[in-house]
Every structure is written in structure tokens, then in C-alpha cells.
Design an enzyme around this catalytic site. Structure first.
Site, PDB file in Angstrom:
ATOM      1  N   HIS A 396      27.738  70.751  18.358  1.00 34.52           N
ATOM      2  CA  HIS A 396      28.901  70.698  17.574  1.00 34.52           C
ATOM      3  C   HIS A 396      29.341  72.367  17.115  1.00 34.52           C
ATOM      4  O   HIS A 396      30.268  72.596  16.783  1.00 34.52           O
ATOM      5  CB  HIS A 396      28.659  70.087  16.016  1.00 34.52           C
ATOM      6  CG  HIS A 396      28.653  68.737  16.029  1.00 34.52           C
ATOM      7  ND1 HIS A 396      28.064  67.792  16.398  1.00 34.52           N
ATOM      8  CD2 HIS A 396      29.972  67.974  15.765  1.00 34.52           C
ATOM      9  CE1 HIS A 396      28.474  66.637  16.522  1.00 34.52           C
ATOM     10  NE2 HIS A 396      29.760  66.482  15.951  1.00 34.52           N
ATOM     11  N   ARG A 458      20.936  60.029  17.168  1.00 29.65           N
ATOM     12  CA  ARG A 458      21.376  58.902  17.580  1.00 29.65           C
ATOM     13  C   ARG A 458      20.597  57.976  16.959  1.00 29.65           C
ATOM     14  O   ARG A 458      20.259  56.793  17.485  1.00 29.65           O
ATOM     15  CB  ARG A 458      21.382  58.573  19.181  1.00 29.65           C
ATOM     16  CG  ARG A 458      22.279  59.595  19.961  1.00 29.65           C
ATOM     17  CD  ARG A 458      22.017  59.363  21.367  1.00 29.65           C
ATOM     18  NE  ARG A 458      23.065  60.094  22.221  1.00 29.65           N
ATOM     19  CZ  ARG A 458      23.065  60.417  23.538  1.00 29.65           C
ATOM     20  NH1 ARG A 458      22.077  59.543  24.263  1.00 29.65           N
ATOM     21  NH2 ARG A 458      24.047  60.744  24.008  1.00 29.65           N
TER      22      ARG A 458
END
Length: 568
Positions: A396, A458
Site C-alpha cells: 500500500h 490474507r
């Protein structure tokens, strides 16, 4: 407004500085608008994922249930596929068309091919959206797609159409450049076009393996044509493509930093030659580095890990060159604007201009992403952080900030030119830029620290019993960053919609250069040589990895789904 030719039979075109030709507006405009449509679906999934991973948020709202947003893995797939694949590809193709036409002062080689490419990608987007929302359980394979997770066939068909459409777009740019080169022997291509050619060469080579993975492994498995395949080979084929994909996103941002930002900031580029070398190094070394994504995988030899570690550190060199070159350009602009002392030039940047501020903030946060990437590149350090939230934190700061925020800065001048009217609100744009920077800094730094404290990536973590308290604290902090990013996203689309309906006259001009540096060595544009270098390095770096991975005997059983969604 129609194009005019500089002389009878000449190819050079005069483009209006504050508007677009009708052909430009139609072809480029639909790419940018479609990119924003894809971004709409992807961007709003992000904050809700941070809420979903926050123990405090889930405890405060235990019964909240928003369709799609509340399905963590499905929302994560939509977020990744729409943002990282469809938004970026549509935006890059449209932006590259614009840069190529304006810099070379000529129309694309074949506008009809451009439309065919767009239609293919649009169909791919439509099919993908229909699949993601109609079959969210089956299609939750994330954007790093590889077996044994198998999505419905339409998922892969959408991806194939996106890639094939992008190949046609790259061919259009290549042939436009070739025609310009034939008419301008001995001249140097404008830097922006040079970078675009390098980016597309890298993209076309890198996408070959992911096309093989999809066409010969994933799609046949999804259609039931095969029942076994090799998951490790699938991962290897994906990451041959996966890491160059990062630079496919990043090079258009570099194009803006190198060729547009110096002018927008009030200065000039420090070194055109150094920039060309940087783009060549990115093109050459982006492909033989992907194994650092597989350091924790079985079947990867220590030799392969060592080769890719070294080459990954090499690919950091053009990033350092960029930091020096663009930094020197900004220092020149700042001192020209009255900056004094060692750091006074920083304060004299145009922090009140959203176009400039977006790129400055993007570069500042990208600095942290660069250093965290060096940790990922080390085989020893990577083991500690690989499957933790450190990785999406790094991601990010690169795609989520350096790329996306720079694209937003580009959008703040390109969209008004497409629309023919001024940006709706510079104040809203500035608020959006700084809330994005603040939100992403909080989100990424918190996610990174949570990863160091053991939070896996995840994973739907909010109710996990194995998380330590330190990780929970940082996951809660990342949700605060997500909330700020949600506000920033709303501000972005308020400004986009407002600009589409704005009546104010457009301001400024396109920061495009139509000439190349006459001192640049012409051999830098001998693309056949550099393609040969890429292929040799790829063979050295990836050949042994693929050979060690191939297994024609054992294969792997595929878990597939029936029409009602139950596995068998």
C-alpha cells in the site's frame, strides 16, 4: 476542434493546449472514465477490509452485515482485481495514448485498433464484475490467482480479454513510435515516450507466462477439461509476471515525476540522460526478480533465491537514481521559488497545488515503501515477514500511494482537459490528497507493525484467538487509517463528479514535451538489444526455477465447485 497539419502531407499535428481533439477525447476519455468505474468498485472495499480485521470494530458492531463488504475474502478479491488489474490497465493505456500523441505530435497509428483494444478490455471488465458479484464464493481467489484455488471460467476469460486488449494497445503505441522514428532519423524520442516504450516492452514479455498459466492451467481446470495441475508451477508462472506488474504500474507515475512534475513545480528536470538509464534498468531488471515472492515456497533452490536476491537489490538502483534525479529537480524548483538554506527549498514547493501535492506526498510515502521492499528482497529477512501483514503494508505504500496518488494528481489535470472545464474544487482536491496521505501512512505503518507482531496477511483476524494484544492494537489503528481513506475516497469522487458537470473554463496546460534531449545516446533506443538482454537474464534467473518446478508425474488435485456452490 479539428486537427490541423503543419504542411500538406505532413504527419505532425497541432494539438490544442487546453483541450482535446474529438478523437482524443473519445478514445482517451473512455479509458480514463472506465478506469474510474473499476476504481469505484475496488476502492471502497479497502476500508471495510481494515474494519473487518479490527477486533475493536467487530466488537463494537458485532451484527453489522453489508453484502459483499462483509465477506472478507470476496471483498479482498474485488479490491485487488479491480484496483490492481483493471483500474491500472485502463488508466495506463489511456494516459499512454495521450502522452504518445502529444509528445510525438501525431495521431495513433490506428485509432480503430485502439477502439478494438478498448472494447476487448471493457468486455473483460464487464465479465469480471458480473462474476465477482454473481458468484462471490467461487471467485474469491484474490488477485494473485493460482491453483489450487479455481474461480469460474468467466473470471479467467475476463482476465484474458484484459491482457489481449492491452497487447493491442501496446502494438498501437509501438507502431506509432516506429513511424515517428522513420521520419525523424537521428532524433531522440521525448523522454515520456521513451519510458512508455520501455514499460510496454516489459509488460508484453512479462504477461506471456501469466497467459500460459491462465490458458493452459486455470481456465482448463475451471472448465473441467483437466483435473490435475501443478500449484507450484502456477505460482512460478504468476510471479514471473507479478513483480514486473508492479513496475508496469509505477513507470507511468515515474513518467509524471520525471517529465511533468518538474515543470508543474516551476523548475526543470535535472538529467534527461540519467532518467533514460533509469527506465532501461527498470525494464531490464524488473523481470528476473520475482522469486523473492516465493522465498517461503518449497521447491525453490538456494541458488535461485541467491540470484533473485542480488537482482532484486539491483532493481533498487534505478529507484535511488530516481530519488536523486527528481529530488534535484524539485530542489532547483524550490530554490527558484525562493527557498533558502539546506531545507528551505522543501517549504517552497507548491504544497497548495493539488496536482503537485499529490505527487510530493506520493513520493514521501513511497520512500518508506522502498526501504521495506529491501527487507522483502532479503531471503533471510523475508522469512520473518513474508506471510504477515507487513507485506500488504509495503504494497500500500507502493501501489496504494506512490502509484494511485500520482495517478490522482494526473487525473486532476487530465480530467479537466477531457471534460473541457476546470477542476470542480481545488480545496476538495487538496483535502483529498492530504487525507489520503495521512490515512495511508497510519494504515501502512500500523499494518507493518502488526505484521512484526505476528499478524498474518490474507486472514479474517477480528475474532482470532491466537493474536497477541500488540497485534490487535495495531490492527485497530489500521482501521483508523482505513476510515480516513474512506473519507478521502469520497472526496475524490465528489470532485470527479463535480468536474464532469463543471462549467468553469479549464486552466493551465498539458505539461508535455515534444522533444528529446539531443545529448542522449541514440543506442539507448536500440530496443532489440535491450530485449535480448531481458531474455538472457530471464533465462538465467527463471530457467532453473521452472525446470526444478516441473512435475509431469504427480500433479495436484483440483478442488472444484458445483453449480450450487458446494465443493466436490
Amino acid at each position: 476542434m479539428q486537427a490541423t497539419l503543419s504542411a500538406p502531407g505532413a504527419k505532425k499535428m497541432d494539438f490544442p493546449p487546453l483541450a482535446m481533439l474529438r478523437s482524443e477525447r473519445n478514445l482517451i476519455g473512455v479509458h480514463i472514465i472506465t478506469a474510474l468505474i473499476a476504481l469505484t468498485f475496488g476502492i471502497f472495499m479497502g476500508p471495510f477490509q481494515s474494519f473487518h480485521r479490527s477486533p475493536a470494530f467487530v466488537a463494537a458492531f458485532p451484527d453489522i452485515g453489508i453484502p459483499v463488504f462483509s465477506y472478507y475474502y470476496q471483498a479482498l478479491t474485488v479490491h485487488g482485481v479491480m484496483n490492481a488489474l483493471f483500474f491500472t490497465t485502463f488508466f495506463i493505456v489511456g494516459f499512454t495514448y495521450y502522452v504518445t500523441q502529444r509528445s510525438l505530435e501525431r495521431s495513433m497509428k490506428n485509432v480503430a485498433v485502439g477502439w478494438i483494444a478498448y472494447v476487448l478490455m471493457l468486455i473483460g471488465l464487464s465479465i469480471m464484475l458480473a462474476t465477482l458479484f454473481a458468484a462471490p464464493q467461487q471467485s474469491a481467489v484474490l488477485y494473485t490467482f493460482y491453483p489450487p484455488l479455481i474461480a469460474p471460467p468467466t473470471f479467467y476469460i475476463g482476465l484474458v480479454l484484459l491482457v489481449v486488449g492491452s497487447w493491442l494497445a501496446t502494438a498501437n503505441v509501438f507502431f506509432t513510435y516506429r513511424d515517428w522514428r522513420r521520419e525523424h532519423p537521428g532524433e531522440r524520442a521525448p523522454l515520456a515516450v521513451f519510458a512508455a516504450i520501455a514499460n510496454y516492452i516489459m509488460w508484453d514479455i512479462a504477461t506471456i507466462t501469466v497467459a500460459i498459466e491462465v490458458l493452459f492451467m486455470l481456465l482448463p481446470a475451471s472448465l473441467g477439461l483437466i483435473t490435475t495441475t501443478d500449484p507450484q508451477l502456477g505460482r512460478v508462472l504468476f510471479w514471473f509476471f507479478g513483480h514486473p506488474l508492479v513496475y508496469f504500474w509505477l513507470i507511468p507515475a515515474y513518467i509524471s515525476w520525471y517529465t511533468m512534475l518538474p515543470k508543474q513545480a516551476g523548475g526543470k528536470l535535472f538529467s534527461d540522460n540519467l532518467a533514460r538509464v533509469s527506465f532501461l534498468l527498470l525494464m531490464i531488471f524488473s523481470i528476473p526478480v520475482g522469486v523473492h515472492h516465493l522465498f517461503s515456497d518449497p521447491g525453490i533452490s538456494a541458488t535461485a533465491k541467491g540470484i533473485h536476491t542480488i537482482l532484486t537489490f539491483v532493481v533498487a538502483v534505478p529507484s535511488f537514481m530516481t530519488a536523486f534525479n527528481v529530488g534535484a529537480s524539485l530542489e532547483y524548483a524550490g530554490r527558484k521559488n525562493g527557498g533558502k538554506g539546506l531545507f528551505g527549498w522543501i517549504l517552497k514547493q507548491k504544497w497548495g497545488d493539488p496536482i503537485v501535492a499529490a505527487q510530493l506526498v506520493a513520493m514521501l510515502i513511497f520512500t518508506t515503501g522502498g526501504f521495506s521492499g529491501l527487507i522483502n528482497a532479503s531471503a533471510q529477512l523475508n522469512i520473518a515477514v513474508h506471510n504477515t501483514s507487513w507485506v500488504p503494508a509495503h504494497f500500500h505504500t507502493t501501489l496504494g500511494t506512490a502509484v494511485t496518488l500520482t495517478y490522482i494528481g494526473i487525473l486532476y489535470w487530465l480530467l479537466p482537459m477531457i471534460r473541457g472545464s476546470a477542476l470542480f474544487s481545488k480545496k476538495i482536491a487538496l483535502a483529498q490528497v492530504y487525507t489520503w496521505g495521512i490515512g495511508m501512512f497510519i494504515f501502512a505503518s500500523s499494518m507493518g507493525q502488526a505484521g512484526l507482531d505476528g499478524a498474518p496477511r490474507r486472514a479474517d483476524l477480528s475474532t482470532s484467538l491466537y493474536l497477541n494484544e500488540a497485534a490487535k492494537t495495531w490492527l485497530n489503528a489500521s482501521a483508523i487509517g482505513g476510515a480516513i481513506l474512506l473519507i478521502s475516497s469520497i472526496l475524490l469522487f465528489v470532485n470527479i463528479v463535480g468536474t464532469l458537470f463543471s462549467k468553469k473554463p479549464v486552466e493551465g496546460s498539458a505539461p508535455i514535451s515534444t522533444t528529446g534531449d539531443s545529448t542522449a545516446p541514440l543506442f539507448l533506443e536500440r530496443w532489440g538489444v535491450w530485449i535480448g538482454v531481458i531474455l538472457i537474464l530471464a533465462l538465467i534467473a527463471w530457467g532453473p526455477v521452472i525446470v526444478d518446478t516441473l512435475d509431469f508425474t504427480n500433479g495436484f488435485n483440483i478442488l472444484r465447485f458445483t453449480t450450487n456452490g458446494s465443493p466436490y
